[in-house]
Write a protein that holds these residues in place. Structure first.
Motif, short mmCIF file in Angstrom:
data_model
loop_
_atom_site.label_atom_id
_atom_site.label_comp_id
_atom_site.label_asym_id
_atom_site.label_seq_id
_atom_site.Cartn_x
_atom_site.Cartn_y
_atom_site.Cartn_z
N SER A 495 -13.83 -8.07 2.26
CA SER A 495 -13.35 -7.76 2.70
C SER A 495 -14.02 -7.35 3.96
O SER A 495 -13.84 -7.27 5.21
CB SER A 495 -13.18 -5.91 2.13
OG SER A 495 -13.98 -5.67 1.55
N GLY A 501 -6.70 -8.16 7.62
CA GLY A 501 -5.71 -7.86 6.67
C GLY A 501 -5.06 -8.65 5.11
O GLY A 501 -6.22 -9.82 5.73
N PHE A 566 -8.74 -3.19 1.84
CA PHE A 566 -8.35 -3.02 2.93
C PHE A 566 -8.11 -2.30 4.16
O PHE A 566 -7.77 -2.72 4.63
CB PHE A 566 -7.34 -4.75 2.93
CG PHE A 566 -8.01 -6.06 2.83
CD1 PHE A 566 -8.94 -6.85 3.48
CD2 PHE A 566 -8.05 -6.38 1.46
CE1 PHE A 566 -9.89 -8.25 3.33
CE2 PHE A 566 -8.05 -7.93 1.01
CZ PHE A 566 -9.12 -7.99 1.74
N LYS A 569 -5.86 -1.78 6.81
CA LYS A 569 -5.70 -2.70 7.91
C LYS A 569 -4.29 -3.08 6.34
O LYS A 569 -3.81 -2.31 5.27
CB LYS A 569 -6.32 -4.34 7.43
CG LYS A 569 -7.32 -4.02 8.26
CD LYS A 569 -8.26 -4.87 7.82
CE LYS A 569 -9.51 -5.03 8.75
NZ LYS A 569 -10.99 -6.18 8.24
N GLU A 570 -3.17 -3.79 7.31
CA GLU A 570 -1.75 -4.02 5.92
C GLU A 570 -2.34 -4.99 5.24
O GLU A 570 -2.95 -5.90 5.58
CB GLU A 570 -0.63 -4.97 7.29
CG GLU A 570 -1.24 -5.50 7.57
CD GLU A 570 0.11 -6.04 9.08
OE1 GLU A 570 1.13 -5.49 8.89
OE2 GLU A 570 0.61 -7.30 9.00
N VAL A 571 -1.52 -4.66 4.06
CA VAL A 571 -1.29 -5.44 3.09
C VAL A 571 -0.02 -6.01 2.30
O VAL A 571 0.41 -4.91 1.90
CB VAL A 571 -2.41 -4.69 1.77
CG1 VAL A 571 -1.99 -5.71 0.28
CG2 VAL A 571 -3.70 -4.56 2.00
N ASN A 636 -0.72 1.43 3.57
CA ASN A 636 -0.38 0.25 4.17
C ASN A 636 -0.30 -0.67 3.24
O ASN A 636 -0.09 -1.86 4.03
CB ASN A 636 -2.09 -0.03 4.35
CG ASN A 636 -2.85 -0.33 3.15
OD1 ASN A 636 -2.63 0.73 2.71
ND2 ASN A 636 -4.23 -0.92 3.05
#
Length: 791
Positions: A495, A501, A566, A569-571, A636
């Protein structure tokens, strides 16, 4: 107020010079945090002035100073001799009547006239630098009861100022020995001998990742855990979820907890170790409500101090109450600055590991094994050795400084061995169980901590490369660089890399490595025929009356670790994409999988999710994702459907997901589709109507465009993402996504291997490119160059 004793209730942080950091912190928390519901056991501190009076009364200042002046400061070759002389001198000292009176008066007041059990802990301070940390250098005593035992324990704390390790610490850090004084904290004992105790860090102690509270716990008094004598239970609590008041414990791991330290009546020693019962070893030493409460307290303590904190806690087995018994600043990661990292990579083949355990650090070391049983073995430790031991203790600090790595049978990430390894900047593997039995004195080994949560010891000296990278020098890019991830336990470390992400989190890796059981074997466990597989499944899931909950819990915890690492942020999590031959390799899997001539093109991806043979297994996957998003609050997380052959199939899958509690659009849920089949490209506009975005799977799209089995060595030379036909497909789907306003990314190796391929994707206007961790930085470089040339 007495010049010799101060109650905790009257102490604040500003009193460090009088009572040392440990006692000042306890007083500060009692004054400032008790109103928030945080329990601190009451007590008092003897002052630094009391210690100085003791030295003066016994005419010890000059004789101690003269003795310490004889220390060979360059090599400390006579440290043991000098330390012994100093301790003998202090041991012969006596408390004057005023000191005794004040100490015992405070003790009686603490017990309201009755003798009570107390913990007696050293808290040193320096005249010239009162905020200096002397953590772990001096002695503490538990279950001390009665006037005689109390005075003896305070005296022993004074003696411990001249432990060999404490003398060496002052030498190493430039402190004048006679400018350091000792305060003693006397604190009501929490009956954790009947309950549990442990350590918490308000950042991840390995990576320094700041969004977690990391808690360890074991039965009995906390000394075993601090020393590393047991392998504890572990919990991770996510700070944003703590603040929202929702479920914050996103990962837990049961420890072996082999022993517990309890009170010992009628013997010379006030505490003893006993074996834990099978029931204790097989159950968590804190329940989830207690972990949530403790995590909330730890976050409040961190906010009060404005620093990452190292906290000791204890649960009273009689009252059920939890108490904070110590809190100090975390010193390894909290003080670090800069964004330079080192990347290690093993070259060539390696044999199977000799032993495995919990990894400390993320590096490699090799050297000669030196098995150490006690301080008596110090003479055989050479510079550059790898120290292998059952556990370590603070008396070993001088010899541990010679080591390039440490390997222990017992202990967790908050044990003495782990803390020393971090402070020395070396790696370690703890909790192996059998390192001292499997490794031999003089054997050459390599210790690798590159596999995330698990570290491995290999026979022989392996070759590796190391590269230092300055992450602060990379400029931001319009095209989002993202990760392709499989192992959740690398997420914290990764990270810190420049990223936007996770573009692809492979669920199947988690299933095969952490769960290991076919989901349908859990759904239909009672119907399984008697077999070795069924026995193994029963053993693994013994703590779960409903076997399905095992799958849901393990999958949700592993996904949550990545999502939290993360956050925000998108995962993007791809639902399972095993092929039938791979599913069959899972425990209990053979009876649920059909035999196929070409599994690559058979019963895989979306076609499984609504089919009676797997639908209930897919339901477990969906439930795990619902828990991550709706109960843990990790919204996310986005989901992705692999190998979706037709638009109609996509609609079926979305309908099935809805019946399992995952409705597209609800609670912000986005569902992507893999673009990896020519039909996904040709009908991209229709797929865009039912999905929120695309992720190009370049490997499958290449093989299906060119008609090549990518597993076939004979035609492998024809497999080429740069082929015109493949590029035409890529261009088409990217342009359709742009036209329909849908996000589109690509997951694959080619953009890092081939700068021209990265240029092509950037020119086409792709939104993101996802890379394997070892290819991310090279991929970002290619994106930077491509964007600078874009026309």
């Amino acid at each position: 107020m007495s010049q010799f004793v101060i109650p905790f209730s009257k102490i604040k942080n500003r009193d460090i010079a009088k009572v040392g950091g440990k006692n000042a912190s306890l007083g500060e928390m009692m004054a400032e945090l008790s109103s928030l519901g945080i329990n601190i056991p009451d007590g008092f501190a003897t002052t630094a002035e009391a210690f100085r009076v003791f030295l003066k009364d016994n005419q010890l200042e000059n004789v101690l100073k003269d003795t310490l002046a004889q220390l060979h400061s360059k090599d400390l070759s006579n440290l043991a001799e000098i330390g012994m002389k100093c301790r003998e001198l202090v041991s012969k000292g006596k408390f004057n009547e005023d000191l005794k009176k004040e100490f015992l008066k405070a003790y009686e007041a603490l017990g309201h006239g009755s003798p009570i059990s107390v913990a007696v802990r050293s808290s040193a301070t320096a005249e010239d630098l009162p905020t200096a940390s002397f953590a772990g250098q001096h002695d503490s005593f538990l279950n001390i009861e009665g006037a005689d035992q109390l005075l003896e324990a305070i005296h022993k704390c004074y003696v411990s100022l001249f432990n060999d390790r404490a003398i060496k610490y002052r030498e190493d850090n430039g402190f004048e020995h006679m400018h350091v004084a000792l305060s003693v904290g006397v604190q009501k004992m929490v009956r954790s001998d009947l309950g549990s105790a442990g350590v918490a860090f308000t950042i991840d102690p390995e990576s320094g990742f700041g969004n977690f509270i990391y808690i360890t716990s074991a039965w009995g008094l906390g000394e075993n855990l601090v020393q590393g004598a047991v392998n504890p239970d572990e919990f991770y609590a996510f700070k944003p979820s703590i603040e929202k008041g929702i479920q914050s414990v996103i990962y837990k791991k049961l420890g072996a907890k082999e022993n517990k330290m309890v009170y010992s009546k009628g013997t010379e020693r006030p505490v003893k170790n006993i074996k834990t019962s099978t029931a204790e070893r097989n159950s968590f030493s804190l329940d989830l409500e207690e972990v949530e409460l403790l995590a909330d307290w730890c976050l409040k303590i961190e906010k009060h101090y404005g620093l990452p904190m190292d906290i000791e806690w204890a649960k009273d087995g009689q009252s059920g109450e939890i108490f904070i018994v110590q809190a100090r600043p975390e010193t390894v990661h909290g003080a670090k600055e800069g964004v330079k990292i080192k990347e290690y990579k093993i070259i060539g083949k390696k044999s199977a590991p000799i032993v495995k355990g919990k990894s400390v650090g993320s590096s490699i070391a090799s050297g000669r094994v030196c098995i150490v049983h006690s301080i008596a073995d110090a003479g055989k430790v050479k510079q550059g050795d790898i120290i292998v031991a059952d556990i370590t203790n603070p008396d070993w600090n001088a010899m541990l400084r010679k080591a390039v790595s440490i390997v222990t049978n017992k202990g967790g990430r908050t044990s003495h061995a782990s803390i020393v390894a971090r402070e020395l900047g070396i790696n370690a593997i703890v909790g192996t169980g059998d390192a001292t039995a499997k490794l031999k004195d003089g054997q050459e080994i390599t210790v690798s901590c590159l596999e995330g949560d698990e570290g491995s010891v290999y026979d022989g000296i392996l070759d590796w490369t190391v590269k230092e990278i300055d992450l602060g020098q990379l400029p931001a890019t319009k095209t989002k660089p993202m990760f392709i991830l499989a192992d959740p336990f690398n997420a914290f470390r990764l990270s810190f890399y420049p990223n936007q992400g996770v573009g692809l989190l492979r669920m199947e890796f988690i299933i095969s490595n952490s769960i290991r059981i076919h989901p349908m074997a859990l759904v239909k466990f009672e119907e399984l025929p008697e077999s070795n597989d069924k026995k193994a499944i029963e053993a693994i899931t013994q703590h779960y009356a409903d076997k399905r909950k095992y799958f849901v819990e393990k999958l949700s915890e592993n996904i949550a670790m990545v999502a939290a690492a993360f956050y925000p942020k998108e995962v993007i999590v791809r639902m399972s994409d095993f092929k039938t031959n791979e599913y069959a390799q899972l425990m209990g899997g053979k009876g649920f999988e059909p035999g196929e001539e070409n599994p690559m093109l058979g019963f895989r991806g979306a076609s499984r999710y609504y089919h009676p043979l797997y639908k209930e297994g897919f339901g477990l996957e969906c439930e795990a994702m619902r828990v991550v998003r709706d109960e843990m609050g990790l919204t996310n997380v986005k989901l992705m459907i692999p190998f979706c052959r037709t638009v109609e199939e996509g609609k079926k899958v979305l309908d099935v997901m809805k019946t399992f509690g995952l409705e597209r659009g609800k609670n912000g849920l986005e569902v992507y589709v893999m673009a990896e089949i020519p039909s996904n490209v040709i009908l991209a506009e229709e797929f865009a109507e039912i999905f929120d975005g695309f992720s190009i799977g370049s490997n499958d799209l290449t093989q299906l465009t060119l008609g090549i089995d990518r597993d076939s060595a004979i035609v492998s030379d024809l497999f080429d993402e740069n082929n015109k036909a493949v590029k035409a497909m890529l261009s088409s789907v990217i342009q359709t996504a742009r036209k329909t306003g849908k996000k589109i990314g690509l997951c694959g190796q080619a953009p890092s291997d081939y700068p021209a391929f990265a240029q092509f994707l950037v020119d086409e206007g792709i939104d993101s490119i996802s890379f394997n961790p070892d290819a991310l930085l090279k991929g970002i470089e290619n994106i930077i160059v491509a964007e600078s040339k874009k026309h």
